[in-house]
Enzyme design. Structure first.
Site, PDB file in Angstrom:
ATOM      1  N   ASP A   1       5.378  -4.639   6.129  1.00  0.00           N
ATOM      2  CA  ASP A   1       5.883  -5.959   6.529  1.00  0.00           C
ATOM      3  C   ASP A   1       5.869  -6.975   5.385  1.00  0.00           C
ATOM      4  OD1 ASP A   1       3.144  -5.999   6.586  1.00  0.00           O
ATOM      5  OD2 ASP A   1       2.966  -7.107   8.463  1.00  0.00           O
TER       6      ASP A   1
ATOM      7  N   GLY B   1       0.849  -1.206   0.000  1.00  0.00           N
ATOM      8  CA  GLY B   1       0.000   0.000   0.000  1.00  0.00           C
ATOM      9  C   GLY B   1       0.873   1.240   0.000  1.00  0.00           C
TER      10      GLY B   1
ATOM     11  N   THR C   1       4.252   2.878   5.588  1.00  0.00           N
ATOM     12  CA  THR C   1       2.868   2.394   5.621  1.00  0.00           C
ATOM     13  C   THR C   1       2.058   3.293   6.538  1.00  0.00           C
ATOM     14  OG1 THR C   1       1.368   0.677   6.446  1.00  0.00           O
ATOM     15  CG2 THR C   1       3.586   0.642   7.355  1.00  0.00           C
ATOM     16  N   ILE C   2       0.866   3.656   6.093  1.00  0.00           N
ATOM     17  CA  ILE C   2       0.059   4.534   6.952  1.00  0.00           C
ATOM     18  C   ILE C   2      -0.360   3.809   8.234  1.00  0.00           C
ATOM     19  CG2 ILE C   2      -0.791   5.951   5.039  1.00  0.00           C
ATOM     20  CD1 ILE C   2      -3.550   4.472   5.487  1.00  0.00           C
ATOM     21  N   ASP C   3      -0.358   2.468   8.222  1.00  0.00           N
ATOM     22  CA  ASP C   3      -0.818   1.711   9.399  1.00  0.00           C
ATOM     23  C   ASP C   3       0.118   1.856  10.601  1.00  0.00           C
ATOM     24  OD1 ASP C   3      -2.740   0.891   7.672  1.00  0.00           O
ATOM     25  OD2 ASP C   3      -2.258  -1.247   7.732  1.00  0.00           O
TER      26      ASP C   3
ATOM     27  N   ARG D   1      -5.285  -2.123   8.857  1.00  0.00           N
ATOM     28  CA  ARG D   1      -5.744  -3.501   8.665  1.00  0.00           C
ATOM     29  C   ARG D   1      -5.776  -4.311   9.965  1.00  0.00           C
ATOM     30  NH1 ARG D   1      -4.135  -6.006   3.551  1.00  0.00           N
ATOM     31  NH2 ARG D   1      -2.294  -4.719   3.815  1.00  0.00           N
TER      32      ARG D   1
ATOM     33  N   ARG E   1       1.061  -5.105  -5.041  1.00  0.00           N
ATOM     34  CA  ARG E   1       1.240  -6.244  -4.138  1.00  0.00           C
ATOM     35  C   ARG E   1       1.406  -7.446  -5.080  1.00  0.00           C
ATOM     36  NH1 ARG E   1      -0.630  -4.078   0.838  1.00  0.00           N
ATOM     37  NH2 ARG E   1      -2.400  -2.678   0.670  1.00  0.00           N
TER      38      ARG E   1
ATOM     39  N   THR F   1       6.364  -6.393   2.278  1.00  0.00           N
ATOM     40  CA  THR F   1       7.522  -6.041   1.443  1.00  0.00           C
ATOM     41  C   THR F   1       8.808  -6.599   2.070  1.00  0.00           C
ATOM     42  OG1 THR F   1       6.391  -4.015   0.842  1.00  0.00           O
ATOM     43  CG2 THR F   1       8.776  -4.057   0.483  1.00  0.00           C
TER      44      THR F   1
ATOM     45  N   ASP G   1       2.345  -0.101  11.582  1.00  0.00           N
ATOM     46  CA  ASP G   1       2.416  -1.366  12.333  1.00  0.00           C
ATOM     47  C   ASP G   1       3.745  -2.081  12.157  1.00  0.00           C
ATOM     48  OD1 ASP G   1       1.966  -1.827   9.658  1.00  0.00           O
ATOM     49  OD2 ASP G   1       0.579  -3.486   9.966  1.00  0.00           O
TER      50      ASP G   1
HETATM   51  O1  F6P Z   1      -1.598  -1.302   4.674  1.00  0.00           O
HETATM   52  C1  F6P Z   1      -2.155  -0.095   4.291  1.00  0.00           C
HETATM   53  C2  F6P Z   1      -3.628  -0.243   4.004  1.00  0.00           C
HETATM   54  O2  F6P Z   1      -4.091   1.018   3.584  1.00  0.00           O
HETATM   55  C3  F6P Z   1      -4.471  -0.797   5.150  1.00  0.00           C
HETATM   56  O3  F6P Z   1      -4.793   0.187   6.089  1.00  0.00           O
HETATM   57  C4  F6P Z   1      -5.654  -1.335   4.395  1.00  0.00           C
HETATM   58  O4  F6P Z   1      -6.274  -2.374   5.115  1.00  0.00           O
HETATM   59  C5  F6P Z   1      -5.056  -1.853   3.112  1.00  0.00           C
HETATM   60  O5  F6P Z   1      -3.830  -1.154   2.938  1.00  0.00           O
HETATM   61  C6  F6P Z   1      -5.903  -1.653   1.884  1.00  0.00           C
HETATM   62  O6  F6P Z   1      -5.257  -2.241   0.810  1.00  0.00           O
HETATM   63  P1  F6P Z   1      -5.662  -2.016  -0.718  1.00  0.00           P
HETATM   64  O7  F6P Z   1      -5.348  -0.591  -1.074  1.00  0.00           O
HETATM   65  O8  F6P Z   1      -4.822  -2.985  -1.452  1.00  0.00           O
HETATM   66  O9  F6P Z   1      -7.134  -2.277  -0.807  1.00  0.00           O
END
Ligand code: F6P
Length: 324
Positions: A103, A11, A126-128, A172, A72, A105, A130
């Site tokens: 993670d 992401g 990552t914006i998460d 997520r 991805r 990656t 985590d």
């Molecule tokens: O890991 C970043 C994130 O934005 C999560 O917060 C979210 O669950 C996921 O990616 C969404 O992924 P995609 O853009 O592939 O739907």
């Protein structure tokens, strides 16, 4: 290493461009060639690369998204895919890779390094937020500001109509965005994956605030929360059980991933990425750079992947106190 490759994967997050720029400029500063790969591992497999020089990254420090694009890649999960990527890197004479991502990656990078002897350094983006081994990942601060700005707007209309709003935010498996934006935006309740409040306590808390004279409220819900209902079901459940509330739902979604990076994310991306280049040039590999207590540090990718970046549970108490 002779030549450094750089890519962004998973992401995207605001500040990835500032990271790419810092990698490229640090390579130029240290007289080392730099090659960019498009769409993360997918571009490495397809051999989609571009030579980058200091001027290739002009005017991107302030841009959201990633000029190298992201993906991805499913193919990179296979041995065959990774072997093709290694062949392409060999052709390009790249023997060190800087991987900007989360993670997933880093997990890919670890296997790749082991199988093909390419030195890799991870830069957390990552914006998460985590990721273990860093207090902050690139993009998290910008995402927080985007969320707070959006909730401020929701608060205006919530208060005009005496409404209860459920605002779903990203993350997520982690509650960093929800917890911190919830406190920053003055939410009534914050639902995060790390701590299941439970439906009963949510109802009690909302009922208590109504009795205390609150006429509008905001509940921030992390997309990964464990309460057992999605945000729409949750709003219906509350409407059924607390008919005095007029509830609405807003899902912020991917607006959280875009936008101009905050100054914090630009500086973080710059510091982490320069360090990543220096580590590769120093003969180091299989590391992730991170910022701990405002210092740039590094730890093994293995440790970054095995560790868990925990939320600060004190913040839950702060939120409880402040929503009195
Ligand atoms: O890991 C970043 C994130 O934005 C999560 O917060 C979210 O669950 C996921 O990616 C969404 O992924 P995609 O853009 O592939 O739907």
């Amino acid at each position: 290493v002779r030549r450094i490759g750089v890519m962004t994967s998973g992401g995207d997050s605001p500040g990835m461009n500032a990271a790419i720029r810092a990698v490229v400029r640090a390579c130029a500063y240290y007289h080392t060639d730099c090659i960019g790969y498009y769409r993360g591992y997918q571009g490495m497999i397809n051999g989609e690369s571009i030579k980058l020089n200091a001027r290739s990254v002009r005017n991107i420090v302030n841009q959201g998204g990633t000029i190298l694009q992201s993906a991805r890649s499913k193919a990179f999960l296979t041995e065959e895919g990774r072997a093709r990527a290694a062949e392409n890197l060999k052709k390009d004479e790249v023997d060190g890779m800087i991987l900007i991502g989360g993670d997933g990656t880093f997990r890919g990078g670890q296997v790749f390094s082991k199988e093909h002897g390419i030195s890799v350094i991870g830069v957390p983006g990552t914006i998460d937020n985590d990721i273990f081994g860093t207090n902050y990942a690139i993009g998290y601060d910008t995402a927080l500001n985007t969320v707070v700005e959006a909730i401020d707007k929701i608060r205006d209309t919530a208060s005009s109509h005496n409404r209860l709003f459920f605002v779903e935010v990203m993350g997520r498996d982690a509650g960093f965005i929800a917890l911190n934006s919830g406190i920053g935006a003055g939410a009534e309740e914050i639902l995060i994956p790390e701590e299941n409040l439970g439906l009963e306590r949510l109802l009690e808390s909302l009922e208590r605030s109504r009795r205390a004279g609150k006429t509008s409220s905001i509940v921030v819900v992390s997309e990964g929360d464990k309460i057992g209902k999605n945000v729409f079901e949750l709003a219906d459940y509350v409407k059924e059980n607390l008919p005095n509330y007029d509830a609405r739902v807003t899902v912020l979604g991917h607006i959280q991933r875009g936008g101009r990076p905050s100054c914090f994310d630009r500086v973080l991306a710059s510091r982490l990425s320069v360090k990543a280049v220096e580590l590769l040039l120093d003969g180091k590999k299989d590391l992730m750079v991170g910022m701990l207590n405002n210092e740039i540090e590094s730890c093994s990718l293995d440790r970054a992947l095995k560790g868990k970046h925990n939320i600060n549970k004190e913040l839950l108490k702060i939120s409880e106190i402040l929503s009195t």
